[in-house]
Write a protein that holds these residues in place. Structure first.
Motif, PDB file in Angstrom:
ATOM      1  N   ALA A  77       0.836  -1.205   0.000  1.00 58.05           N
ATOM      2  CA  ALA A  77       0.000   0.000   0.000  1.00 58.05           C
ATOM      3  C   ALA A  77       0.875   1.261   0.000  1.00 58.05           C
ATOM      4  N   PRO A  78       0.608   2.216  -0.888  1.00 65.25           N
ATOM      5  CA  PRO A  78       1.390   3.457  -0.905  1.00 65.25           C
ATOM      6  C   PRO A  78       0.982   4.423   0.206  1.00 65.25           C
ATOM      7  N   GLN A  79      -0.173   4.139   0.826  1.00 66.33           N
ATOM      8  CA  GLN A  79      -0.677   5.001   1.893  1.00 66.33           C
ATOM      9  C   GLN A  79      -1.056   4.168   3.108  1.00 66.33           C
ATOM     10  N   SER A  80      -1.069   4.821   4.255  1.00 69.26           N
ATOM     11  CA  SER A  80      -1.605   4.225   5.481  1.00 69.26           C
ATOM     12  C   SER A  80      -2.858   4.995   5.865  1.00 69.26           C
ATOM     13  N   THR A  81      -3.914   4.264   6.209  1.00 64.14           N
ATOM     14  CA  THR A  81      -5.140   4.894   6.684  1.00 64.14           C
ATOM     15  C   THR A  81      -5.163   4.826   8.204  1.00 64.14           C
ATOM     16  N   ILE A  82      -5.314   5.981   8.826  1.00 65.32           N
ATOM     17  CA  ILE A  82      -5.228   6.096  10.281  1.00 65.32           C
ATOM     18  C   ILE A  82      -6.595   6.452  10.873  1.00 65.32           C
ATOM     19  N   TYR A  83      -6.990   5.735  11.904  1.00 64.08           N
ATOM     20  CA  TYR A  83      -8.092   6.137  12.789  1.00 64.08           C
ATOM     21  C   TYR A  83      -7.500   6.187  14.190  1.00 64.08           C
ATOM     22  N   TYR A  84      -7.598   7.348  14.824  1.00 68.09           N
ATOM     23  CA  TYR A  84      -6.912   7.564  16.096  1.00 68.09           C
ATOM     24  C   TYR A  84      -7.847   8.374  16.994  1.00 68.09           C
ATOM     25  N   GLY A  85      -8.413   7.754  18.042  1.00 72.40           N
ATOM     26  CA  GLY A  85      -9.363   8.497  18.856  1.00 72.40           C
ATOM     27  C   GLY A  85      -9.820   7.748  20.082  1.00 72.40           C
ATOM     28  N   LEU A  86     -10.879   8.284  20.692  1.00 71.83           N
ATOM     29  CA  LEU A  86     -11.338   7.756  21.982  1.00 71.83           C
ATOM     30  C   LEU A  86     -12.781   8.185  22.254  1.00 71.83           C
ATOM     31  N   PRO A  87     -13.449   7.522  23.226  1.00 67.28           N
ATOM     32  CA  PRO A  87     -14.805   7.933  23.599  1.00 67.28           C
ATOM     33  C   PRO A  87     -14.800   9.289  24.296  1.00 67.28           C
ATOM     34  N   VAL A  88     -15.829  10.080  24.017  1.00 67.96           N
ATOM     35  CA  VAL A  88     -16.001  11.367  24.704  1.00 67.96           C
ATOM     36  C   VAL A  88     -17.471  11.494  25.110  1.00 67.96           C
ATOM     37  N   ILE A  89     -17.966  12.706  25.182  1.00 70.00           N
ATOM     38  CA  ILE A  89     -19.333  12.959  25.648  1.00 70.00           C
ATOM     39  C   ILE A  89     -20.316  13.072  24.481  1.00 70.00           C
ATOM     40  N   GLY A  90     -21.595  12.987  24.805  1.00 70.83           N
ATOM     41  CA  GLY A  90     -22.639  13.132  23.809  1.00 70.83           C
ATOM     42  C   GLY A  90     -23.255  14.524  23.821  1.00 70.83           C
ATOM     43  N   LEU A 109     -16.632  21.415  23.335  1.00 71.32           N
ATOM     44  CA  LEU A 109     -15.810  20.357  22.756  1.00 71.32           C
ATOM     45  C   LEU A 109     -15.924  20.361  21.230  1.00 71.32           C
ATOM     46  N   ASP A 110     -17.089  20.702  20.725  1.00 69.81           N
ATOM     47  CA  ASP A 110     -17.287  20.801  19.278  1.00 69.81           C
ATOM     48  C   ASP A 110     -16.393  21.890  18.678  1.00 69.81           C
ATOM     49  N   ILE A 111     -16.302  23.035  19.344  1.00 66.03           N
ATOM     50  CA  ILE A 111     -15.417  24.104  18.895  1.00 66.03           C
ATOM     51  C   ILE A 111     -13.959  23.651  18.990  1.00 66.03           C
ATOM     52  N   THR A 112     -13.622  22.940  20.050  1.00 62.42           N
ATOM     53  CA  THR A 112     -12.274  22.410  20.211  1.00 62.42           C
ATOM     54  C   THR A 112     -11.923  21.481  19.059  1.00 62.42           C
ATOM     55  N   GLU A 157     -19.665  32.032  23.479  1.00 60.09           N
ATOM     56  CA  GLU A 157     -19.260  32.093  24.884  1.00 60.09           C
ATOM     57  C   GLU A 157     -18.008  31.264  25.166  1.00 60.09           C
ATOM     58  N   VAL A 158     -17.629  30.417  24.224  1.00 58.05           N
ATOM     59  CA  VAL A 158     -16.464  29.553  24.425  1.00 58.05           C
ATOM     60  C   VAL A 158     -15.187  30.405  24.369  1.00 58.05           C
ATOM     61  N   THR A 159     -14.387  30.324  25.399  1.00 52.83           N
ATOM     62  CA  THR A 159     -13.158  31.113  25.505  1.00 52.83           C
ATOM     63  C   THR A 159     -11.946  30.265  25.118  1.00 52.83           C
ATOM     64  N   PRO A 160     -10.816  30.900  24.811  1.00 51.81           N
ATOM     65  CA  PRO A 160      -9.588  30.134  24.551  1.00 51.81           C
ATOM     66  C   PRO A 160      -9.224  29.221  25.721  1.00 51.81           C
ATOM     67  N   GLU A 161      -9.428  29.697  26.936  1.00 53.24           N
ATOM     68  CA  GLU A 161      -9.116  28.886  28.107  1.00 53.24           C
ATOM     69  C   GLU A 161     -10.035  27.661  28.193  1.00 53.24           C
ATOM     70  N   LYS A 162     -11.282  27.828  27.758  1.00 50.95           N
ATOM     71  CA  LYS A 162     -12.221  26.707  27.766  1.00 50.95           C
ATOM     72  C   LYS A 162     -11.779  25.639  26.768  1.00 50.95           C
ATOM     73  N   VAL A 163     -11.281  26.064  25.618  1.00 45.02           N
ATOM     74  CA  VAL A 163     -10.790  25.112  24.622  1.00 45.02           C
ATOM     75  C   VAL A 163      -9.607  24.326  25.181  1.00 45.02           C
ATOM     76  N   GLN A 164      -8.699  25.019  25.838  1.00 42.38           N
ATOM     77  CA  GLN A 164      -7.564  24.340  26.470  1.00 42.38           C
ATOM     78  C   GLN A 164      -8.054  23.323  27.504  1.00 42.38           C
ATOM     79  N   LYS A 217      -9.229  17.728  29.210  1.00 40.54           N
ATOM     80  CA  LYS A 217     -10.234  16.894  29.863  1.00 40.54           C
ATOM     81  C   LYS A 217     -10.641  15.695  29.010  1.00 40.54           C
ATOM     82  N   TYR A 218     -10.707  15.877  27.695  1.00 42.29           N
ATOM     83  CA  TYR A 218     -11.286  14.841  26.847  1.00 42.29           C
ATOM     84  C   TYR A 218     -10.345  14.261  25.788  1.00 42.29           C
ATOM     85  N   ILE A 219      -9.468  15.057  25.201  1.00 39.40           N
ATOM     86  CA  ILE A 219      -8.640  14.581  24.080  1.00 39.40           C
ATOM     87  C   ILE A 219      -7.299  14.105  24.624  1.00 39.40           C
TER      88      ILE A 219
END
Length: 461
Positions: free
Chosen positions: A271-284, A293-296, A417-424, A429-431
């Motif tokens: 294969a000339p490429q690799s397909t990556i899925y990299y993640g974890l469960p979060v909130i609904g 979290l959506d903005i993040t 209302e989402v602030t830069p500090e909230k994104v951090q 917390k989740y990622i």
């Protein structure tokens, strides 16, 4: 002479700056909140719900029957059984053939589409407004009186197996299958694809039983949006559905996702490429942190201007179309980054993805970056919901996830209302890379030793 040249250079430099300033696009206006059009809800005695939304000036009515059942109601031996049920529904009712239905819908300016999702099954059409009552009657006949012709089952199963074979030949489908199986090992969310043997085992009796158990008035909402005669629509829905059985109320199986640091390589030699899925469960969506979290996600990898995209696509050239997603589930969710990267840069891509996550954990984004992302996301959100179909889709989203209408009407304000500090905070917390599942489809011989050491070490724990 030198003085003249200096003046000339200064002139051209100044002119260049002025030209650049003139080329800058004007600053966009601040997106407004989404306004849900005035709607009317009618509840029939058997539990069926009618929602009418007069909207727009185009002389068409968008009709959608939404039934609260889908792949989530399948057991471990029924994967895609609800999809096969939908295929058989399209073969006609006990009173009309599929050709008659298609011809009648075409005469109303529309066609009938039946689809299945994780949480809901849908019958959809968009017809000229004066035909809305006739279309509702025809669609109700298909839903209430399915023929389920046994003579068509083998053909439909063969089509389904061909579709399955095509899908599973793609590395993205293979990665997605194993990724969700790892996160949801004991839930329908983790059973993305059936086997050929499973499809072959399905009978008309299996389909009829699934229909009897999961279809009925109490699970059904009829949405009508656009231009239509309100009284005629209500009268038609009552006439078409009042005698339909209630059925059983929906009860979604709440998943308990698994956060692990498992690594799996699916070998694809050469294969000339690799397909990556990299993640974890979060909130609904029902969680108070969801919008932040959506903005993040948008800042990390969920938009074209995101950090991961800028890094491994624009700067490094490792991939053409990376993206991250905040995938919604009932009372849960999944965050993942997906990318098709060149084989020789598989390990480097993973390193850069992790680097961008850790950077956002350690340092909040700038106000300028936040403003750009929020304006983009809120603008797209309002634009996507400016059609009858978009409005219906949002109302189904609310119903599926047990959300109040304020989720829609206040979403843009909540985004701002989402602030830069909230994104951090959300990233911390989740990622969390240490809890992420990694699936890679590619040439094992060339990529196995590229997996970064921290990921390999986590696999051994």
């Amino acid at each position: 002479m030198k003085t003249s040249i200096t003046y000339i250079l200064i002139f051209f430099f100044s002119f260049s700056l002025i030209a650049q300033e003139k080329e800058q696009p004007p600053k966009g206006g601040e997106p407004k909140n989404f306004s849900l059009p005035k709607k009317e809800t009618v509840k029939l005695d058997n539990g069926l719900t009618l929602v009418m939304v007069p909207y727009g000036s185009i002389p068409k009515a968008t009709i959608r029957f939404s039934i609260k059942t889908g792949n989530i109601d399948e057991n471990e031996n029924q994967v895609w059984l609800s999809d096969l049920l939908a295929d058989l529904l399209e073969e006609g009712s006990t009173t009309k053939s599929s050709k008659q239905i298609a011809d009648e819908m075409a005469g109303m300016g529309g066609n009938l589409n039946i689809s299945v999702g994780l949480h809901t099954s849908s019958m959809n059409s968009s017809v000229l407004y004066e035909f809305a009552p006739e279309a509702i009657m025809l669609m109700a006949d298909v839903l209430k009186n399915p023929k389920f012709p046994a003579e068509e089952l083998d053909r439909l199963k063969a089509d389904m197996k061909r579709d399955l074979s095509v899908r599973l030949s793609r590395p993205g489908s293979q990665a997605r299958r194993d990724f969700y199986a790892q996160l949801y090992p004991d839930h329908p969310y983790g059973r993305v694809y059936p086997s050929d043997e499973m499809i072959e085992s399905y009978t008309v009796d299996d389909i009829k039983q699934f229909y009897e158990e999961h279809f009925g008035a109490v699970r059904t909402t009829v949405y009508v949006a656009g231009k239509f005669n309100r009284d005629e629509v209500q009268e038609t829905v009552e006439k078409a559905f009042l005698d339909w059985r209630e059925g059983t109320p929906s009860k979604y199986n709440i998943a308990k996702p698994v956060a692990s640091n498992e690594v799996k390589i699916i070998d694809r030699p050469g294969a000339p490429q690799s397909t990556i899925y990299y993640g974890l469960p979060v909130i609904g969506p029902s969680h108070e942190d969801y919008i932040a979290l959506d903005i993040t996600n948008s800042i990390l990898g969920g938009s074209f201007a995101s950090r991961i995209t800028s890094n491994i696509r624009e700067d490094k050239g490792y991939t053409y179309s990376p993206y991250s997603s905040l995938d919604t589930r009932y009372k849960s969710g999944v965050w993942y980054e997906s990318a098709d990267v060149t084989t020789e840069h598989t390990g480097a891509s993973l390193t850069e993805i992790k680097k961008e996550i850790e950077k956002l954990q350690n340092e909040p984004p700038s106000k300028e970056e936040m403003e750009g992302i929020i304006n983009y996301e809120s603008g797209i959100y309002v634009l996507q919901n400016s059609t009858p179909s978009g409005i219906i889709g949002q109302m189904i989203f609310l119903d599926t996830h047990d959300l109040d209408e304020s989720f829609l009407t206040n979403k843009v304000a909540k985004m701002h209302e989402v602030t830069p500090e909230k994104v951090q905070e959300m990233t911390k917390k989740y990622i969390k890379p240490e809890n992420m599942t990694l699936i890679v489809v590619g040439d094992r011989e060339k990529i196995e030793n590229q997996i970064p050491k921290p990921v390999k070490q986590s696999l051994k724990q």
